[in-house]
Design a protein around this motif. Structure first.
Motif, mmCIF file in Angstrom:
data_model
loop_
_atom_site.group_PDB
_atom_site.id
_atom_site.type_symbol
_atom_site.label_atom_id
_atom_site.label_comp_id
_atom_site.label_asym_id
_atom_site.label_seq_id
_atom_site.Cartn_x
_atom_site.Cartn_y
_atom_site.Cartn_z
ATOM 1 N N ASN A 122 -8.134 11.215 -66.732
ATOM 2 C CA ASN A 122 -7.275 11.285 -67.777
ATOM 3 C C ASN A 122 -6.177 12.464 -67.640
ATOM 4 O O ASN A 122 -6.741 13.413 -67.655
ATOM 5 C CB ASN A 122 -8.186 11.432 -69.038
ATOM 6 C CG ASN A 122 -7.246 11.076 -70.271
ATOM 7 O OD1 ASN A 122 -5.944 11.403 -70.306
ATOM 8 N ND2 ASN A 122 -7.658 10.260 -71.057
ATOM 9 N N GLU B 243 -3.955 13.282 -69.426
ATOM 10 C CA GLU B 243 -3.640 14.072 -70.972
ATOM 11 C C GLU B 243 -4.695 15.123 -70.880
ATOM 12 O O GLU B 243 -4.268 16.267 -71.163
ATOM 13 C CB GLU B 243 -3.407 12.945 -71.843
ATOM 14 C CG GLU B 243 -3.156 13.694 -73.213
ATOM 15 C CD GLU B 243 -3.106 12.919 -74.325
ATOM 16 O OE1 GLU B 243 -3.022 13.205 -75.527
ATOM 17 O OE2 GLU B 243 -3.436 11.702 -74.152
ATOM 18 N N TRP B 244 -6.025 14.758 -70.665
ATOM 19 C CA TRP B 244 -7.063 15.965 -70.672
ATOM 20 C C TRP B 244 -6.843 16.853 -69.646
ATOM 21 O O TRP B 244 -6.612 17.964 -70.072
ATOM 22 C CB TRP B 244 -8.534 14.970 -70.355
ATOM 23 C CG TRP B 244 -9.031 14.291 -71.374
ATOM 24 C CD1 TRP B 244 -8.909 12.875 -71.314
ATOM 25 C CD2 TRP B 244 -9.459 14.549 -72.582
ATOM 26 N NE1 TRP B 244 -9.383 12.329 -72.554
ATOM 27 C CE2 TRP B 244 -9.652 13.293 -73.403
ATOM 28 C CE3 TRP B 244 -9.476 15.469 -73.373
ATOM 29 C CZ2 TRP B 244 -10.395 13.196 -74.527
ATOM 30 C CZ3 TRP B 244 -10.210 15.763 -74.452
ATOM 31 C CH2 TRP B 244 -10.683 14.304 -75.238
ATOM 32 N N SER C 158 4.399 17.295 -78.134
ATOM 33 C CA SER C 158 4.149 16.602 -77.061
ATOM 34 C C SER C 158 4.172 17.210 -75.794
ATOM 35 O O SER C 158 3.358 16.895 -75.040
ATOM 36 C CB SER C 158 4.884 15.373 -77.185
ATOM 37 O OG SER C 158 6.432 15.619 -76.952
ATOM 38 N N LYS D 56 0.871 20.352 -75.852
ATOM 39 C CA LYS D 56 -0.394 19.823 -76.343
ATOM 40 C C LYS D 56 -1.284 20.278 -75.461
ATOM 41 O O LYS D 56 -1.621 20.094 -74.357
ATOM 42 C CB LYS D 56 -0.632 18.442 -76.370
ATOM 43 C CG LYS D 56 -1.729 17.726 -77.163
ATOM 44 C CD LYS D 56 -1.881 16.358 -77.097
ATOM 45 C CE LYS D 56 -0.492 15.464 -77.649
ATOM 46 N NZ LYS D 56 -0.604 13.946 -77.326
ATOM 47 N N ALA E 251 -5.987 17.751 -77.807
ATOM 48 C CA ALA E 251 -6.115 16.272 -77.274
ATOM 49 C C ALA E 251 -7.428 15.969 -77.802
ATOM 50 O O ALA E 251 -7.657 14.763 -78.100
ATOM 51 C CB ALA E 251 -6.080 16.545 -75.643
#
Length: 260
Positions: A50, A52-53, A206, A209, A214
Motif C-alpha cells: 500500500n 499510502e501506508w 494530502s 499525511k 493514515a
C-alpha cells in the motif's frame, strides 16, 4: 521480593493489551480475532504493497527525526537557562515550558492551527515539525533539567578556570556528563512525534499525511488486521530504539568502569 512482584504485575497490566496486537497482526483471519485461527504474513504484505501506508511511514520518520533534533536543542537551551540563571519570572517560565504536557492536546491543536494558517504553515512539513516540537520540548526540558541538577557544577568551573570558554566547557564537560538525559529526551521526542495524531489532524493535508493519520482514516473506512500489522511495526520500532539506547548506555558504563 514483594516490590519486584508488584512492579512485575504493574508492567504486565500495562503491556498486556499491546502484546495482544502482535499475534493478531499474523492472523490468517480477515478481521480481528484473538487468538488467531491461523497465522499468515499477508497483512504485512498488504501494508508494504500500500503506497499510502509506506509513504506515510517515511513522512512520520522524517518529521520525527527533525522534531527530535529541534526539540533537543531548544530543550537543552531552556534547561540551561533554568539551572544556570536566576531571573524574574523563573517559575512562570518553567510552568510555560511544561504547559504542553498539561494542556489538552486538542486545545493545542486548535491554537496551532489558527496560528499557523495565516503563515501558510498548515499542510507543510515545517508546520508539522514546529507543532510536534512544541509537544516534545517539555519532555526534553524535564529530562535534561534533571541531569543538569544532578551534575557537579565544580567540573564546569574547573574547565573555565583552566582557560576554556563557556561554550567550550559546555561541549567538552557538561554535554558528555548529561548525555544520558539528552539521549533520553531526544528519544522520547522522536516517539512523541511518531505517534502524534490530534495536532497532526489539524495541520496535515494530502501532501503531509503521516502514518498515524493514515491509520485513523483507515479505521473510519474499514477495519482489518493490516492495522495490527502497522501497530506491530511501530511497537517494534519503539522497542528497538529503547533497546539501542540501553545498549549504548551499558557500553559507555563499562568503558567508564574500565578507565576507572
Amino acid at each position: 521480593m514483594w516490590l519486584r512482584i508488584t512492579v512485575g504485575v504493574i508492567i504486565m497490566v500495562l503491556i498486556s493489551p499491546i502484546l495482544v496486537v502482535i499475534p493478531m497482526s499474523f492472523s490468517s483471519s480477515s478481521f480481528f480475532e484473538f487468538p488467531p485461527p491461523g497465522y499468515s504474513l499477508k497483512w504485512y504484505e498488504s501494508f508494504f504493497n500500500n503506497r499510502e501506508w509506506v509513504i506515510g511511514l517515511f513522512r512520520s520518520l522524517i518529521i520525527a527525526l527533525f522534531t527530535s533534533i529541534l526539540a533537543t536543542i531548544l530543550g537543552i537551551m531552556a534547561s540551561l537557562t533554568v539551572t544556570r540563571l536566576n531571573f524574574w519570572g523563573k517559575k512562570l517560565f518553567m510552568t510555560l515550558m511544561v504547559a504542553p504536557m498539561i494542556i489538552p492536546v486538542i486545545i493545542t491543536g486548535v491554537a496551532l492551527y489558527h496560528s499557523f494558517a495565516p503563515l501558510n504553515l498548515s499542510n507543510s512539513f515545517i508546520g508539522l515539525i514546529l507543532a510536534h516540537t512544541v509537544l516534545a520540548i517539555p519532555v526534553v526540558f524535564v529530562t535534561v533539567t534533571a541531569s543538569l541538577k544532578g551534575m557537579d557544577r565544580n567540573l564546569e568551573w574547573a574547565a573555565l578556570g583552566l582557560g576554556s570558554t563557556p561554550i567550550g566547557a559546555f561541549f567538552k564537560v557538561t554535554l558528555p556528563l548529561i548525555r544520558p538525559g539528552v539521549l533520553s529526551g531526544a528519544l522520547f521526542a522522536f516517539i512523541i512525534s511518531l505517534d502524534e495524531v490530534v495536532v497532526t489532524m489539524f495541520l496535515a493535508g494530502s501532501k503531509t499525511k503521516t502514518l498515524p493519520i493514515a491509520m485513523w482514516e483507515n479505521l473510519r473506512i474499514q477495519v482489518d488486521p493490516t492495522m495490527a500489522a502497522v501497530s506491530t511495526i511501530l511497537i517494534g520500532l519503539t522497542i528497538s530504539l529503547f533497546v539501542s539506547q540501553e545498549l549504548v548506555s551499558a557500553r559507555k558504563a563499562r568503558l567508564k568502569n574500565k578507565l576507572q
